[in-house]
Write a protein that holds these residues in place. Sequence first.
Motif, PDB file in Angstrom:
ATOM      1  N   ASP A  35       0.824  -1.205   0.000  1.00 30.96           N
ATOM      2  CA  ASP A  35       0.000   0.000   0.000  1.00 30.96           C
ATOM      3  C   ASP A  35       0.861   1.259   0.000  1.00 30.96           C
ATOM      4  N   ASP A  36       1.956   1.230   0.757  1.00 30.51           N
ATOM      5  CA  ASP A  36       2.846   2.386   0.827  1.00 30.51           C
ATOM      6  C   ASP A  36       4.274   1.872   0.813  1.00 30.51           C
ATOM      7  N   SER A  37       4.874   1.815  -0.336  1.00 29.02           N
ATOM      8  CA  SER A  37       6.248   1.323  -0.450  1.00 29.02           C
ATOM      9  C   SER A  37       7.156   2.468  -0.881  1.00 29.02           C
ATOM     10  N   LYS A  38       8.385   2.430  -0.425  1.00 29.81           N
ATOM     11  CA  LYS A  38       9.333   3.487  -0.767  1.00 29.81           C
ATOM     12  C   LYS A  38      10.741   2.934  -0.733  1.00 29.81           C
ATOM     13  N   GLY A  39      11.626   3.620  -1.457  1.00 32.60           N
ATOM     14  CA  GLY A  39      13.036   3.300  -1.396  1.00 32.60           C
ATOM     15  C   GLY A  39      13.726   4.204  -0.388  1.00 32.60           C
ATOM     16  N   LEU A  40      14.561   3.621   0.467  1.00 34.67           N
ATOM     17  CA  LEU A  40      15.321   4.405   1.446  1.00 34.67           C
ATOM     18  C   LEU A  40      16.737   4.598   0.924  1.00 34.67           C
ATOM     19  N   SER A  41      17.214   5.842   0.960  1.00 32.99           N
ATOM     20  CA  SER A  41      18.540   6.143   0.415  1.00 32.99           C
ATOM     21  C   SER A  41      19.299   7.064   1.363  1.00 32.99           C
ATOM     22  N   PHE A  42      20.628   7.038   1.238  1.00 33.67           N
ATOM     23  CA  PHE A  42      21.479   7.942   2.004  1.00 33.67           C
ATOM     24  C   PHE A  42      21.376   9.356   1.428  1.00 33.67           C
ATOM     25  N   LYS A  43      21.607  10.337   2.290  1.00 34.09           N
ATOM     26  CA  LYS A  43      21.607  11.734   1.845  1.00 34.09           C
ATOM     27  C   LYS A  43      22.968  12.151   1.293  1.00 34.09           C
ATOM     28  N   LYS A  44      23.968  11.298   1.459  1.00 31.38           N
ATOM     29  CA  LYS A  44      25.312  11.608   0.968  1.00 31.38           C
ATOM     30  C   LYS A  44      25.915  10.360   0.338  1.00 31.38           C
ATOM     31  N   SER A  45      26.936  10.572  -0.464  1.00 28.95           N
ATOM     32  CA  SER A  45      27.632   9.456  -1.102  1.00 28.95           C
ATOM     33  C   SER A  45      28.642   8.854  -0.130  1.00 28.95           C
ATOM     34  N   ASN A 100      14.136  -1.255  -0.256  1.00 30.48           N
ATOM     35  CA  ASN A 100      12.737  -0.882  -0.466  1.00 30.48           C
ATOM     36  C   ASN A 100      11.935  -1.472   0.681  1.00 30.48           C
ATOM     37  N   MET A 101      11.038  -0.678   1.232  1.00 26.79           N
ATOM     38  CA  MET A 101      10.244  -1.180   2.344  1.00 26.79           C
ATOM     39  C   MET A 101       8.796  -0.736   2.210  1.00 26.79           C
ATOM     40  N   SER A 102       7.944  -1.444   2.943  1.00 27.36           N
ATOM     41  CA  SER A 102       6.508  -1.175   2.928  1.00 27.36           C
ATOM     42  C   SER A 102       6.041  -1.016   4.363  1.00 27.36           C
ATOM     43  N   ASN A 103       4.935  -0.279   4.531  1.00 30.76           N
ATOM     44  CA  ASN A 103       4.392  -0.095   5.878  1.00 30.76           C
ATOM     45  C   ASN A 103       3.642  -1.329   6.374  1.00 30.76           C
ATOM     46  N   GLY A 104       3.634  -2.401   5.586  1.00 32.67           N
ATOM     47  CA  GLY A 104       2.975  -3.639   6.005  1.00 32.67           C
ATOM     48  C   GLY A 104       1.551  -3.746   5.503  1.00 32.67           C
ATOM     49  N   LYS A 105       0.938  -2.623   5.131  1.00 33.88           N
ATOM     50  CA  LYS A 105      -0.412  -2.670   4.597  1.00 33.88           C
ATOM     51  C   LYS A 105      -0.359  -3.039   3.114  1.00 33.88           C
ATOM     52  N   LYS A 106      -1.461  -3.590   2.629  1.00 32.17           N
ATOM     53  CA  LYS A 106      -1.515  -4.036   1.240  1.00 32.17           C
ATOM     54  C   LYS A 106      -2.711  -3.426   0.530  1.00 32.17           C
ATOM     55  N   LYS A 107      -2.621  -3.410  -0.774  1.00 36.54           N
ATOM     56  CA  LYS A 107      -3.729  -2.940  -1.596  1.00 36.54           C
ATOM     57  C   LYS A 107      -3.811  -3.829  -2.826  1.00 36.54           C
ATOM     58  N   ILE A 108      -4.950  -3.770  -3.482  1.00 33.99           N
ATOM     59  CA  ILE A 108      -5.142  -4.486  -4.741  1.00 33.99           C
ATOM     60  C   ILE A 108      -5.203  -3.449  -5.849  1.00 33.99           C
ATOM     61  N   VAL A 109      -4.457  -3.686  -6.894  1.00 28.75           N
ATOM     62  CA  VAL A 109      -4.458  -2.775  -8.042  1.00 28.75           C
ATOM     63  C   VAL A 109      -5.095  -3.495  -9.226  1.00 28.75           C
ATOM     64  N   VAL A 110      -6.149  -2.892  -9.772  1.00 26.69           N
ATOM     65  CA  VAL A 110      -6.801  -3.444 -10.964  1.00 26.69           C
ATOM     66  C   VAL A 110      -6.755  -2.397 -12.067  1.00 26.69           C
ATOM     67  N   GLY A 111      -6.754  -2.863 -13.310  1.00 33.34           N
ATOM     68  CA  GLY A 111      -6.799  -1.961 -14.453  1.00 33.34           C
ATOM     69  C   GLY A 111      -8.203  -1.933 -15.027  1.00 33.34           C
ATOM     70  N   VAL A 112      -8.881  -0.798 -14.922  1.00 36.10           N
ATOM     71  CA  VAL A 112     -10.274  -0.661 -15.351  1.00 36.10           C
ATOM     72  C   VAL A 112     -10.320  -0.009 -16.723  1.00 36.10           C
ATOM     73  N   SER A 113     -11.189  -0.517 -17.566  1.00 28.66           N
ATOM     74  CA  SER A 113     -11.306   0.029 -18.918  1.00 28.66           C
ATOM     75  C   SER A 113     -11.916   1.423 -18.884  1.00 28.66           C
ATOM     76  N   GLU A 114     -11.695   2.159 -19.964  1.00 31.91           N
ATOM     77  CA  GLU A 114     -12.220   3.525 -20.055  1.00 31.91           C
ATOM     78  C   GLU A 114     -13.745   3.536 -19.971  1.00 31.91           C
ATOM     79  N   ASN A 115     -14.397   2.544 -20.582  1.00 29.76           N
ATOM     80  CA  ASN A 115     -15.865   2.489 -20.572  1.00 29.76           C
ATOM     81  C   ASN A 115     -16.414   2.271 -19.169  1.00 29.76           C
ATOM     82  N   ASP A 116     -15.702   1.469 -18.359  1.00 33.96           N
ATOM     83  CA  ASP A 116     -16.189   1.161 -17.013  1.00 33.96           C
ATOM     84  C   ASP A 116     -15.770   2.192 -15.973  1.00 33.96           C
TER      85      ASP A 116
END
Length: 362
Positions: free
Chosen positions: A59-69, A213-229
């Motif tokens: 549901d909420d995933s993100k990449g964690l990165s350093f602020k410096k090299s 990459n980490m997630s807050n543990g929550k999940k979601k379902i992603v569907v692709g809906v047609s333009e007509n629907d």
Amino acid sequence: MKKKLIRIFVVLLVLVIALSGCAKKEVPLKESMKNVEVQVIQEESSSVNLGYSGVVEPDDSKGLSFKKSGKIVEIYVDENDYVERGSVIALLDQEVPNYEVKASQANLNAAKLDYEKAKESYLYVEDLLKKTEELYEAGAVSQDDYNKANLSTQTAKISMDQAEVKYQQINEDYNLKLGNLDDTKLVADMSGYILAVNNKTSDMVQAGMPIVNMSNGKKKIVVGVSENDLKRVKENMNIKIRYQDKELKGKVSMIAMVPDSATRTYPVDISFEAKEVPLGAIVETSFQIGQQKATWIPLNAILASTIDYVYVAQDDKAVKKSVDILEVQGSRARVKGLEVGDKLIIKGMKSIKEGNTLQIVN
């Protein structure tokens, strides 16, 4: 001789007639009746649904990165680990930042000491000026002595202000160096699960490059809906979800206004609660968009050959009717091809043929 033959012929004829008279007359067989149970067809109110397959994603995933090299010296997590907010995920080489912090701290300590001395000197001459001013007003000291005391106070004030500015500048530099040292630590900004670890120790990484990459543990379902629907789908709409043999519930949480460039369908997010459904799982979703009058019959009442058909009872005879299956829900099917009032045969239909005489037993 001739008379004898005639007598024999007459006797045989009499015997044939007698035997014919004694033969049983043929009785036509009565057709056996087939026992069946029926269900009278009625229309019922039914929901109109849109069905789509969806994929379970974070549901909420993100990449964690350093602020410096820098060079990674430690990675403290593995994939699928659960981490709390504030946990250290990875560490860069701290040799240079540590040296810079220590050097800046030494400068800060010296600047603080200089400021404290300048302040002490200023307070001393300021107090001396007040006493001189009192003596001057009493005529005990000359104008020249008063002017010297005043000049000394102003000079001490300038020195103190300069020492304070220097201290503040070095303090800012020290805080900056501390920030650089803190930036060698990659810290989780939320609690959740590690989805992927993208690097290993000894890797040189650039600022902004996702290390995990980490997630807050929550999940979601992603569907692709047609333009007509798409116009029928609304936020907070209740959704039925099927995963394997489980029936779940969800709600529409987001509707994209821009289609996916590859599929040309519009991504729709569905929020739901089901820890047992893994990420990446394929689920079936059903969007209820309205109500309709429909004919529902038991699925096992439908027979099939080259077409789908059922038997109905009309005037105690079996009549075959073809049907179109529009939708299946569990053990029932929504069909087209039957009329309200039709007597649908729901038991015994597999042992009958069209035209058979029926005995309705229910």
